[in-house]
Design a protein around this motif. Structure first.
Motif, PDB file in Angstrom:
ATOM      1  N   CYS A   1      32.474-101.092  76.206  1.00  0.00           N
ATOM      2  CA  CYS A   1      32.819-102.139  77.169  1.00  0.00           C
ATOM      3  C   CYS A   1      32.954-103.470  76.428  1.00  0.00           C
ATOM      4  O   CYS A   1      32.090-103.822  75.634  1.00  0.00           O
ATOM      5  CB  CYS A   1      31.729-102.216  78.240  1.00  0.00           C
ATOM      6  SG  CYS A   1      31.926-103.613  79.335  1.00  0.00           S
TER       7      CYS A   1
ATOM      8  N   CYS B   1      29.841-105.926  78.121  1.00  0.00           N
ATOM      9  CA  CYS B   1      28.399-105.706  77.921  1.00  0.00           C
ATOM     10  C   CYS B   1      28.092-104.805  76.723  1.00  0.00           C
ATOM     11  O   CYS B   1      26.926-104.630  76.368  1.00  0.00           O
ATOM     12  CB  CYS B   1      27.758-105.152  79.193  1.00  0.00           C
ATOM     13  SG  CYS B   1      28.259-103.468  79.571  1.00  0.00           S
TER      14      CYS B   1
ATOM     15  N   CYS C   1      33.677-100.217  83.914  1.00  0.00           N
ATOM     16  CA  CYS C   1      32.378 -99.984  83.281  1.00  0.00           C
ATOM     17  C   CYS C   1      31.345 -99.825  84.405  1.00  0.00           C
ATOM     18  O   CYS C   1      31.276-100.656  85.308  1.00  0.00           O
ATOM     19  CB  CYS C   1      32.026-101.170  82.387  1.00  0.00           C
ATOM     20  SG  CYS C   1      30.347-101.211  81.798  1.00  0.00           S
TER      21      CYS C   1
ATOM     22  N   CYS D   1      28.721-102.978  84.262  1.00  0.00           N
ATOM     23  CA  CYS D   1      29.046-104.365  84.629  1.00  0.00           C
ATOM     24  C   CYS D   1      30.376-104.492  85.386  1.00  0.00           C
ATOM     25  O   CYS D   1      30.732-105.582  85.812  1.00  0.00           O
ATOM     26  CB  CYS D   1      29.056-105.257  83.388  1.00  0.00           C
ATOM     27  SG  CYS D   1      30.423-104.932  82.282  1.00  0.00           S
TER      28      CYS D   1
ATOM     29  N   THR E   1      33.496-104.235  84.273  1.00  0.00           N
ATOM     30  CA  THR E   1      34.680-104.662  83.519  1.00  0.00           C
ATOM     31  C   THR E   1      35.584-103.447  83.253  1.00  0.00           C
ATOM     32  O   THR E   1      35.076-102.387  82.915  1.00  0.00           O
ATOM     33  CB  THR E   1      34.231-105.247  82.153  1.00  0.00           C
ATOM     34  OG1 THR E   1      33.198-106.202  82.385  1.00  0.00           O
ATOM     35  CG2 THR E   1      35.370-105.912  81.413  1.00  0.00           C
TER      36      THR E   1
HETATM   37 ZN   LIG Z   1      30.165-103.308  80.774  1.00  0.00          ZN
END
Ligand SMILES: [Zn+2]
Length: 238
Positions: free
Chosen positions: A36, A39, A52, A55, A57
């Motif tokens: 990712c 993170c 992800c 988080c 993303t």
């Molecule tokens: Zn992430």
């Protein structure tokens, strides 16, 4: 699911000795893993553009359209490099008249008038550094596009160097504004920035964007060494 440990824990897995660029580099991408951007969590068996799970993303194997975007910024930077060097960066208005200075005429002026340190700073910061950055990024993008195995370790180091000097790129604009301030305080002349400064600033910004768009992981991607997903699974299991 964090699979980062599974690679290092594997005793018989490929070991890459630092500095030995000729050994095949097994990348996380080759093992079907994706990290990712936000993170740093490493995921396995996920698809491109999937979110992800930690988080949210969107995940990408490599930065999307990295090579194409780098080329676009680099070509624009190369075009702007011409007016940056040919157009005046400094317009000096005195009682005797108006003088327009390009980067090079400024360097020559300072050199002739004895301020060789200032001439050297401007020459390095305004001429050599942008040229070096442009040439380096063109080389990195071209070799990454061809998935070349040529000097990969040196290319990785070159990218880090470009990133480091990127922070000092606005030094020249700073020098010009400092000079303008100094001369105006003394009251002899009125110095204003010419169009060249705008062109120069755009070269700096465009090369920064090109460096940001470039995915340094592309340096380690090559046609012949990348194991297929099945091969990599076998490697992990061995
Ligand atoms: Zn992430």
């Amino acid at each position: 699911m964090n699979n980062a440990d599974s690679l290092s824990a594997s005793d018989d897995g490929p070991i890459i000795v630092a500095g030995d660029a000729d050994l095949p580099a097994y990348t996380a991408a080759g093992h079907g893993m994706m990290s990712c951007h936000h993170c740093g969590t490493v995921w396995q068996e996920v698809r491109d553009h999937e979110d992800c799970q930690r988080c949210g993303t969107p995940l990408h194997m490599r930065k999307p359209h990295s090579i194409m975007r780098s080329w676009a910024f680099l070509i624009a930077a190369c075009i702007m490099y011409i007016p940056a060097n040919l157009m005046p960066v400094m317009v000096t208005k005195t009682l005797l008249g108006t003088q327009q200075d390009t980067i090079m005429s400024g360097v020559i002026y300072f050199w002739v008038s004895g301020s060789w340190e200032l001439a050297a700073i401007i020459f390095i910061a305004s001429f050599l550094v942008p040229l070096f950055k442009l040439a380096s990024l063109i080389l990195l993008t071209l070799t990454a596009q061809k998935r070349s195995r040529w000097r990969r370790l040196q290319r990785a180091k070159l990218y880090r160097l470009v990133e480091i000097i990127g922070r000092w790129s606005m030094l020249d604009v700073f020098v010009v504004s400092l000079l303008a301030g100094l001369v105006q305080i003394e009251g002899f002349a009125k110095i204003t920035a010419g169009f060249g400064v705008l062109a120069f600033a755009s070269v700096v910004v465009l090369t920064m964007l090109a460096a940001l768009s470039f995915d340094p992981r592309l340096t380690w991607d090559s046609n012949d060494t990348e194991p297929t997903a099945n091969q990599s699974k076998r490697l992990l299991r061995n």
